[in-house]
Design a protein around this motif. Structure first.
Motif, PDB file in Angstrom:
ATOM      1  N   UNK A  22      38.076  38.347  43.761  1.00  0.00           N
ATOM      2  CA  UNK A  22      37.290  38.336  44.997  1.00  0.00           C
ATOM      3  C   UNK A  22      36.374  39.557  44.953  1.00  0.00           C
ATOM      4  N   UNK A  23      35.168  39.422  45.464  1.00  0.00           N
ATOM      5  CA  UNK A  23      34.235  40.543  45.534  1.00  0.00           C
ATOM      6  C   UNK A  23      33.886  40.793  46.996  1.00  0.00           C
ATOM      7  N   UNK A  24      34.003  42.045  47.415  1.00  0.00           N
ATOM      8  CA  UNK A  24      33.560  42.460  48.744  1.00  0.00           C
ATOM      9  C   UNK A  24      32.405  43.442  48.548  1.00  0.00           C
ATOM     10  N   UNK A  25      31.274  43.136  49.137  1.00  0.00           N
ATOM     11  CA  UNK A  25      30.085  43.976  49.013  1.00  0.00           C
ATOM     12  C   UNK A  25      29.922  44.783  50.300  1.00  0.00           C
ATOM     13  N   UNK A  26      29.751  46.079  50.132  1.00  0.00           N
ATOM     14  CA  UNK A  26      29.556  46.979  51.256  1.00  0.00           C
ATOM     15  C   UNK A  26      28.169  47.587  51.200  1.00  0.00           C
ATOM     16  N   UNK A  27      27.671  47.977  52.341  1.00  0.00           N
ATOM     17  CA  UNK A  27      26.416  48.715  52.396  1.00  0.00           C
ATOM     18  C   UNK A  27      26.709  50.190  52.142  1.00  0.00           C
ATOM     19  N   UNK A  28      25.916  50.803  51.286  1.00  0.00           N
ATOM     20  CA  UNK A  28      26.087  52.226  51.048  1.00  0.00           C
ATOM     21  C   UNK A  28      26.097  52.571  49.577  1.00  0.00           C
ATOM     22  N   UNK A  62      27.821  55.170  46.289  1.00  0.00           N
ATOM     23  CA  UNK A  62      29.066  55.147  45.528  1.00  0.00           C
ATOM     24  C   UNK A  62      30.298  55.486  46.370  1.00  0.00           C
ATOM     25  N   UNK A  63      30.154  56.449  47.269  1.00  0.00           N
ATOM     26  CA  UNK A  63      31.306  56.911  48.052  1.00  0.00           C
ATOM     27  C   UNK A  63      31.374  56.294  49.444  1.00  0.00           C
ATOM     28  N   UNK A  64      30.592  55.258  49.701  1.00  0.00           N
ATOM     29  CA  UNK A  64      30.583  54.642  51.034  1.00  0.00           C
ATOM     30  C   UNK A  64      31.968  54.204  51.504  1.00  0.00           C
ATOM     31  N   UNK A  65      32.872  53.727  50.615  1.00  0.00           N
ATOM     32  CA  UNK A  65      34.208  53.344  51.111  1.00  0.00           C
ATOM     33  C   UNK A  65      35.003  54.500  51.698  1.00  0.00           C
ATOM     34  N   UNK A  66      34.619  55.732  51.408  1.00  0.00           N
ATOM     35  CA  UNK A  66      35.259  56.902  52.003  1.00  0.00           C
ATOM     36  C   UNK A  66      34.477  57.412  53.213  1.00  0.00           C
ATOM     37  N   UNK A  67      33.264  56.911  53.392  1.00  0.00           N
ATOM     38  CA  UNK A  67      32.379  57.424  54.435  1.00  0.00           C
ATOM     39  C   UNK A  67      32.078  56.336  55.462  1.00  0.00           C
ATOM     40  N   UNK A  68      30.835  55.888  55.523  1.00  0.00           N
ATOM     41  CA  UNK A  68      30.427  55.008  56.613  1.00  0.00           C
ATOM     42  C   UNK A  68      31.037  53.610  56.534  1.00  0.00           C
ATOM     43  N   UNK A  69      31.462  53.186  55.352  1.00  0.00           N
ATOM     44  CA  UNK A  69      32.054  51.849  55.211  1.00  0.00           C
ATOM     45  C   UNK A  69      33.573  51.892  55.062  1.00  0.00           C
ATOM     46  N   UNK A  70      34.184  53.011  55.477  1.00  0.00           N
ATOM     47  CA  UNK A  70      35.619  53.177  55.259  1.00  0.00           C
ATOM     48  C   UNK A  70      36.446  52.115  55.968  1.00  0.00           C
ATOM     49  N   UNK A  71      36.192  51.889  57.236  1.00  0.00           N
ATOM     50  CA  UNK A  71      37.021  50.924  57.983  1.00  0.00           C
ATOM     51  C   UNK A  71      36.875  49.524  57.418  1.00  0.00           C
ATOM     52  N   UNK A  72      35.674  49.175  57.014  1.00  0.00           N
ATOM     53  CA  UNK A  72      35.464  47.853  56.418  1.00  0.00           C
ATOM     54  C   UNK A  72      36.216  47.735  55.095  1.00  0.00           C
ATOM     55  N   UNK A  73      36.191  48.807  54.294  1.00  0.00           N
ATOM     56  CA  UNK A  73      36.902  48.797  53.011  1.00  0.00           C
ATOM     57  C   UNK A  73      38.404  48.702  53.226  1.00  0.00           C
ATOM     58  N   UNK A  74      38.938  49.487  54.156  1.00  0.00           N
ATOM     59  CA  UNK A  74      40.376  49.461  54.422  1.00  0.00           C
ATOM     60  C   UNK A  74      40.804  48.082  54.918  1.00  0.00           C
TER      61      UNK A  74
END
Length: 304
Positions: free
Chosen positions: A267-273, A275-287
């Motif tokens: 499965x692929x999940x694409x986030x906006x941002x 390299x480190x967006x999953x720790x920053x502005x896209x953290x809740x979406x990544x979690x």
């Protein structure tokens, strides 16, 4: 009790040394093994995500690769891909012995370079329940030209001169020649892409990890371009979640998406941002995406 207070210091053997790890005891039998990329040690790499996974009932084993952090191994700060992959194999074997872990419900989680390792390790472990590769480095050959364009010519010459000297020195037992793992454009550093310097804000915004050594032996510059763990995707039998960020300038999104297509159960999940967006502005979406994935594939059942 908060997850960070529940965790315990543990060690497990790997090769001729041992790896240091945090074990967060779980309650549902599932376990997530975690590590970070290049010179990123277990605390900055995993703290934000590990606490959330543990709060959901999963055990967590977050470890330092050998030669980094609190793990053994000398000389220090040297990235050797095969060694680090072997550390993952050792971590899986150790996690399976923990009393709160069902050996059939172990998942892997890595980001950046460790996210690339996930492809190799998962391909060799058909018993794994699941794997998560977050902004993974899957194809050094595809990424290297972009990374080189992010360097100034003078900095590029400086890095590769130091890398050659480091590699030759290593052959005769000299101490590694170190460079920053990340730096601004114009610096002699392992990575100077536009988002390379987001790491401090993403991983250690409060300066909590005073002992985190953010350097790496310069010889990595000679090897990274040939590292292509995404080629193992077709052999991965467990469910694989790949998190990519559309503005990622460090590992680029396209190689990871391409590799994921070759994994039978991906499965692929694409986030906006970046390299480190999953720790920053896209953290809740990544979690949220990762917890949903773990709950689906490490589904709770009777475990004693």
């Amino acid at each position: 009790m908060p997850a960070l207070q529940r965790r315990q210091n543990v060690r497990f053997a790997s090769g001729d040394t041992s790896c240091a790890a945090w074990h967060y005891p779980g309650s549902n039998g599932g376990c997530v093994i975690m590590a970070g990329g290049t010179a990123v040690t277990k605390e900055p790499a995993s703290d934000l995500f590990a606490a959330r996974f543990n709060d959901a009932g999963f055990a967590v084993l977050a470890f330092d690769h050998r030669r980094f952090g609190e793990s053994g191994g000398t000389p220090r700060q040297i990235v050797r891909f095969d060694e680090q992959v072997a550390d993952w194999h050792a971590a899986i074997a150790y996690a399976a012995t923990l009393p709160d872990v069902d050996p059939d419900r172990i998942a892997l989680w890595g980001f950046s370079l460790a996210g690339g390792h996930i492809f190799r390790v998962a391909a060799d472990h058909p018993r794994l329940a699941a794997a998560i590769a977050q902004t993974p480095l899957v194809d050094g050959r595809a990424v290297a030209p972009h990374a080189l364009r992010a360097m100034t010519p003078l900095a590029m010459l400086g890095l590769f001169g130091r890398a050659v000297a480091d590699a030759l020195g290593g052959l005769v037992g000299r101490e590694p020649l170190l460079v920053p793992a990340a730096g601004p454009r114009g610096a002699v550093a392992s990575l100077t892409t536009p988002d390379a310097m987001d790491g401090d804000q993403a991983l250690d915004p409060e300066g909590r990890y005073a002992n985190w050594d953010q350097t790496v032996a310069a010889r990595i510059a000679l090897r990274l371009g040939g590292y292509r763990p995404g080629r193992h995707a077709a052999r991965i039998r467990c469910p694989l979640l790949v998190i990519v960020c559309d503005q990622d300038q460090s590992v680029l999104p396209r190689p990871a998406v391409r590799a994921a297509r070759n994994a039978p159960r991906s499965e692929v999940v694409r986030l906006t941002g970046r390299h480190y967006a999953p720790f920053l502005e896209s953290h809740e979406q990544a979690v949220a995406a990762q917890l949903s994935f773990l709950r689906k594939h490490l589904a709770s059942r009777d475990f004693h």
